[in-house]
Design a protein around this motif. Structure first.
Motif, PDB file in Angstrom:
ATOM      1  N   UNK A 122       1.100  -1.276  -0.038  1.00 40.72           N
ATOM      2  CA  UNK A 122      -0.019  -0.088   0.035  1.00 40.72           C
ATOM      3  C   UNK A 122       1.056   1.293  -0.106  1.00 40.72           C
ATOM      4  N   UNK A 123       0.733   2.045  -0.978  1.00 40.63           N
ATOM      5  CA  UNK A 123       1.598   3.324  -1.256  1.00 40.63           C
ATOM      6  C   UNK A 123       1.182   4.422  -0.419  1.00 40.63           C
ATOM      7  N   UNK A 124      -0.050   4.402  -0.089  1.00 43.00           N
ATOM      8  CA  UNK A 124      -0.744   5.909   0.347  1.00 43.00           C
ATOM      9  C   UNK A 124      -0.932   5.591   2.009  1.00 43.00           C
ATOM     10  N   UNK A 125      -1.111   6.774   2.588  1.00 41.22           N
ATOM     11  CA  UNK A 125      -1.424   6.986   3.969  1.00 41.22           C
ATOM     12  C   UNK A 125      -2.800   6.405   4.246  1.00 41.22           C
ATOM     13  N   UNK A 126      -3.815   6.745   3.265  1.00 42.71           N
ATOM     14  CA  UNK A 126      -5.116   6.078   3.386  1.00 42.71           C
ATOM     15  C   UNK A 126      -5.383   4.787   2.369  1.00 42.71           C
ATOM     16  N   UNK A 127      -5.550   3.679   2.734  1.00 40.10           N
ATOM     17  CA  UNK A 127      -5.523   2.314   1.901  1.00 40.10           C
ATOM     18  C   UNK A 127      -6.474   2.472   0.866  1.00 40.10           C
ATOM     19  N   UNK A 128      -6.276   1.911  -0.370  1.00 37.95           N
ATOM     20  CA  UNK A 128      -7.322   1.978  -1.463  1.00 37.95           C
ATOM     21  C   UNK A 128      -8.300   0.904  -1.199  1.00 37.95           C
ATOM     22  N   UNK A 129      -9.318   0.876  -1.785  1.00 43.84           N
ATOM     23  CA  UNK A 129     -10.530  -0.383  -1.669  1.00 43.84           C
ATOM     24  C   UNK A 129      -9.988  -1.839  -2.079  1.00 43.84           C
ATOM     25  N   UNK A 130      -9.163  -1.637  -2.988  1.00 49.24           N
ATOM     26  CA  UNK A 130      -8.763  -3.148  -3.490  1.00 49.24           C
ATOM     27  C   UNK A 130      -7.771  -3.646  -2.413  1.00 49.24           C
ATOM     28  N   UNK A 131      -6.958  -2.976  -1.743  1.00 50.92           N
ATOM     29  CA  UNK A 131      -6.013  -3.336  -0.655  1.00 50.92           C
ATOM     30  C   UNK A 131      -6.820  -3.551   0.538  1.00 50.92           C
ATOM     31  N   UNK A 132      -7.770  -2.901   0.902  1.00 58.20           N
ATOM     32  CA  UNK A 132      -8.641  -3.131   2.039  1.00 58.20           C
ATOM     33  C   UNK A 132      -9.509  -4.671   1.998  1.00 58.20           C
ATOM     34  N   UNK A 133      -9.713  -4.828   0.802  1.00 59.37           N
ATOM     35  CA  UNK A 133     -10.166  -6.146   0.373  1.00 59.37           C
ATOM     36  C   UNK A 133      -9.609  -7.372   0.586  1.00 59.37           C
ATOM     37  N   UNK A 134      -8.367  -7.141  -0.190  1.00 60.76           N
ATOM     38  CA  UNK A 134      -7.282  -8.248  -0.180  1.00 60.76           C
ATOM     39  C   UNK A 134      -6.614  -8.439   1.035  1.00 60.76           C
ATOM     40  N   UNK A 135      -6.745  -7.518   2.069  1.00 60.56           N
ATOM     41  CA  UNK A 135      -5.708  -7.903   3.223  1.00 60.56           C
ATOM     42  C   UNK A 135      -6.200  -9.065   4.093  1.00 60.56           C
ATOM     43  N   UNK A 136      -7.476  -9.424   3.651  1.00 63.00           N
ATOM     44  CA  UNK A 136      -7.927 -10.701   4.587  1.00 63.00           C
ATOM     45  C   UNK A 136      -7.186 -11.986   3.937  1.00 63.00           C
ATOM     46  N   UNK A 140       0.923 -11.161   3.682  1.00 66.57           N
ATOM     47  CA  UNK A 140       1.721  -9.949   4.191  1.00 66.57           C
ATOM     48  C   UNK A 140       1.129  -8.718   3.632  1.00 66.57           C
ATOM     49  N   UNK A 141       0.986  -7.709   4.488  1.00 61.61           N
ATOM     50  CA  UNK A 141       0.626  -6.496   4.125  1.00 61.61           C
ATOM     51  C   UNK A 141       1.847  -5.463   4.209  1.00 61.61           C
ATOM     52  N   UNK A 142       2.446  -4.915   3.129  1.00 63.63           N
ATOM     53  CA  UNK A 142       3.624  -3.786   3.375  1.00 63.63           C
ATOM     54  C   UNK A 142       2.992  -2.364   3.360  1.00 63.63           C
ATOM     55  N   UNK A 143       3.415  -1.568   3.938  1.00 63.17           N
ATOM     56  CA  UNK A 143       2.902  -0.202   4.005  1.00 63.17           C
ATOM     57  C   UNK A 143       4.078   0.755   3.754  1.00 63.17           C
ATOM     58  N   UNK A 144       3.597   1.817   3.299  1.00 63.77           N
ATOM     59  CA  UNK A 144       4.878   2.947   2.845  1.00 63.77           C
ATOM     60  C   UNK A 144       4.934   3.992   4.049  1.00 63.77           C
ATOM     61  N   UNK A 145       3.935   4.244   4.771  1.00 58.00           N
ATOM     62  CA  UNK A 145       3.998   5.273   5.694  1.00 58.00           C
ATOM     63  C   UNK A 145       3.905   4.554   7.166  1.00 58.00           C
ATOM     64  N   UNK A 146       5.068   4.984   7.909  1.00 65.23           N
ATOM     65  CA  UNK A 146       4.847   4.369   9.517  1.00 65.23           C
ATOM     66  C   UNK A 146       3.813   4.779  10.123  1.00 65.23           C
ATOM     67  N   UNK A 147       3.168   4.048  10.754  1.00 67.97           N
ATOM     68  CA  UNK A 147       1.957   4.471  11.460  1.00 67.97           C
ATOM     69  C   UNK A 147       0.746   4.193  10.824  1.00 67.97           C
ATOM     70  N   UNK A 148       0.808   3.645   9.624  1.00 64.31           N
ATOM     71  CA  UNK A 148      -0.720   3.226   8.862  1.00 64.31           C
ATOM     72  C   UNK A 148      -0.850   1.831   8.867  1.00 64.31           C
ATOM     73  N   UNK A 149       0.110   1.010   9.667  1.00 65.97           N
ATOM     74  CA  UNK A 149      -0.295  -0.098   9.856  1.00 65.97           C
ATOM     75  C   UNK A 149      -1.558  -0.549  10.574  1.00 65.97           C
ATOM     76  N   UNK A 150      -2.145   0.383  11.338  1.00 66.25           N
ATOM     77  CA  UNK A 150      -3.475   0.306  11.949  1.00 66.25           C
ATOM     78  C   UNK A 150      -4.515  -0.052  11.132  1.00 66.25           C
ATOM     79  N   UNK A 151      -4.495   0.666   9.794  1.00 65.74           N
ATOM     80  CA  UNK A 151      -5.348   0.619   9.021  1.00 65.74           C
ATOM     81  C   UNK A 151      -5.587  -0.703   8.224  1.00 65.74           C
ATOM     82  N   UNK A 152      -4.628  -1.753   8.485  1.00 69.08           N
ATOM     83  CA  UNK A 152      -5.037  -3.413   8.036  1.00 69.08           C
ATOM     84  C   UNK A 152      -5.137  -3.970   9.545  1.00 69.08           C
ATOM     85  N   UNK A 153      -5.917  -3.796  10.325  1.00 73.10           N
ATOM     86  CA  UNK A 153      -5.844  -4.598  11.685  1.00 73.10           C
ATOM     87  C   UNK A 153      -6.482  -5.946  11.423  1.00 73.10           C
TER      88      UNK A 153
END
Length: 369
Positions: A122-136, A140-153
């Motif tokens: 995920x490149x952005x600070x706010x996740x895209x719809x596709x990645x929110x769907x795929x995270x389940x 592994x989900x990799x994020x670009x911005x430190x602290x945005x890990x919580x968006x993929x709980x």
């Protein structure tokens, strides 16, 4: 290692995937790739230019309003999953990586259903719809911005890697950047870019600002208009000034952007995540003008992250004027101590080893298989 890459629609999704491929090659010369993209996105043009084998599926994104087109999108998704499974079975990848954009939805989902290790970035600070769907479904989900890990709980595993595009840019030659622009070595360069296709609002501000630029001592301003806007913008500036001064360089496009960035003292730009990864990997201070025409206003969230870290100023497009932009540029370029502080803050936010970190995680998943 056999790797399938997927992502598309914009360069912000494509170039990180290419950076991952290059890092895989650097660590294992025998790596082989297949890029599965959309028939309509930029990836169908850009990926073959990188000498990466390319195949496509027909897929579109969901519309946010109720529409019969969404029914067609669901049908295309199901067909895309079926076609992706066929391609994956033929290629037999060790891992599948999605870098965003709706095209990677059916590809990564198909990989998960086939038991192939999978990663999304995920490149952005706010996740895209596709990645929110795929995270389940992914490993592994990799994020670009430190602290945005919580968006993929809801994900199995989330790691902060940064954006792999940063690794590519961190290796760029500063001297080649100066040579590309045709300006003296060690010049102070202000680069103004409206995104890969250009931006009308930034073009207009640049036209208004052009007469003021002569007040900046020993500064070369490079303005990249986008090919669509180039002729009209250049003529408007030339008409306003009567000539094109030596300190102002108006270009339609820059093909070796990493090298030009390497010689840049200050950048004015949109706030796409991949571009922010590039400028922080080099420690470039910035004035960011987020595009208001993106999902969830994610560019402003990206920009505010850099601003909070002291690396950038944010100017909203609705407030943008030529005079205001000039004053912001002059304020930074006339305060060398402050500019260097912003540069250091930018460098601290950078992750030039992002591609290596991400490939290490990919290798871990493959080894577990």
């Amino acid at each position: 290692m056999r790797v399938v890459l997927s992502g598309g629609g914009t360069g912000g999704h494509i170039y990180p995937a290419v950076a991952i491929a290059r890092q895989c090659e650097a660590e294992n010369a025998d790596s082989t790739f297949l890029y599965i993209g959309g028939t309509r996105g930029l990836e169908s043009k850009l990926v073959p230019q990188e000498d990466i084998p390319f195949k496509s599926i027909d897929i579109t994104g969901f519309r946010r309003k109720l529409s019969f087109e969404n029914v067609k999108t669901i049908m295309r998704f199901v067909q895309g999953v079926r076609r992706s499974k066929k391609m994956l079975k033929e290629f037999k990848p060790d891992v599948v990586i999605g870098t965003g954009g709706y095209v990677c939805g059916p590809v990564v989902y198909a990989a998960a259903k086939l038991g192939i290790p999978s990663v999304i970035h995920e490149q952005n600070a706010i996740p895209g719809l596709t990645n929110k769907f795929l995270m389940r479904y992914v490993d592994t989900v990799a994020v670009s911005f430190e602290g945005s890990e919580k968006s993929f709980s809801g994900a199995k595993k989330v790691i902060y890697t940064g954006n792999p595009r940063a690794t590519t840019v961190a290796q760029a030659s500063r001297d080649r950047g100066f040579a590309t622009l045709g300006v003296p070595m060690d010049s102070r360069v202000v680069l103004v870019v409206g995104g890969s296709r250009g931006a009308k609002a930034i073009n207009q501000a640049m036209i208004e600002m052009a007469p003021m630029l002569e007040q900046l001592d020993d500064v070369h301003v490079v303005y990249v208009t986008g090919e669509t806007y180039f002729d009209e913008t250049r003529e408007a500036i030339r008409s306003s000034l009567g000539t094109m001064p030596n300190h102002l360089h108006v270009l339609p496009y820059v093909h070796n952007m990493p090298e030009v960035l390497a010689c840049t003292s200050l950048i004015v730009n949109r706030a796409g995540a991949s571009f922010l990864a590039e400028i922080t990997s080099l420690g470039i201070p910035s004035i960011l003008i987020p595009s208001p025409n993106v999902t969830n206003n994610h560019q402003e969230a990206n920009a505010r992250t850099l601003e909070k870290g002291g690396a950038s100023l944010t100017m909203l497009e609705r407030e943008l004027t030529g005079k205001g932009l000039y004053e912001a540029i002059a304020g930074i370029m006339n305060d060398e101590s402050g500019r260097k502080q912003m540069a250091e803050a930018s460098r601290k936010l950078g992750k030039p080893d992002a591609a290596k970190v991400l490939v290490n995680e990919i290798k871990r998943l493959v080894a577990k298989r």
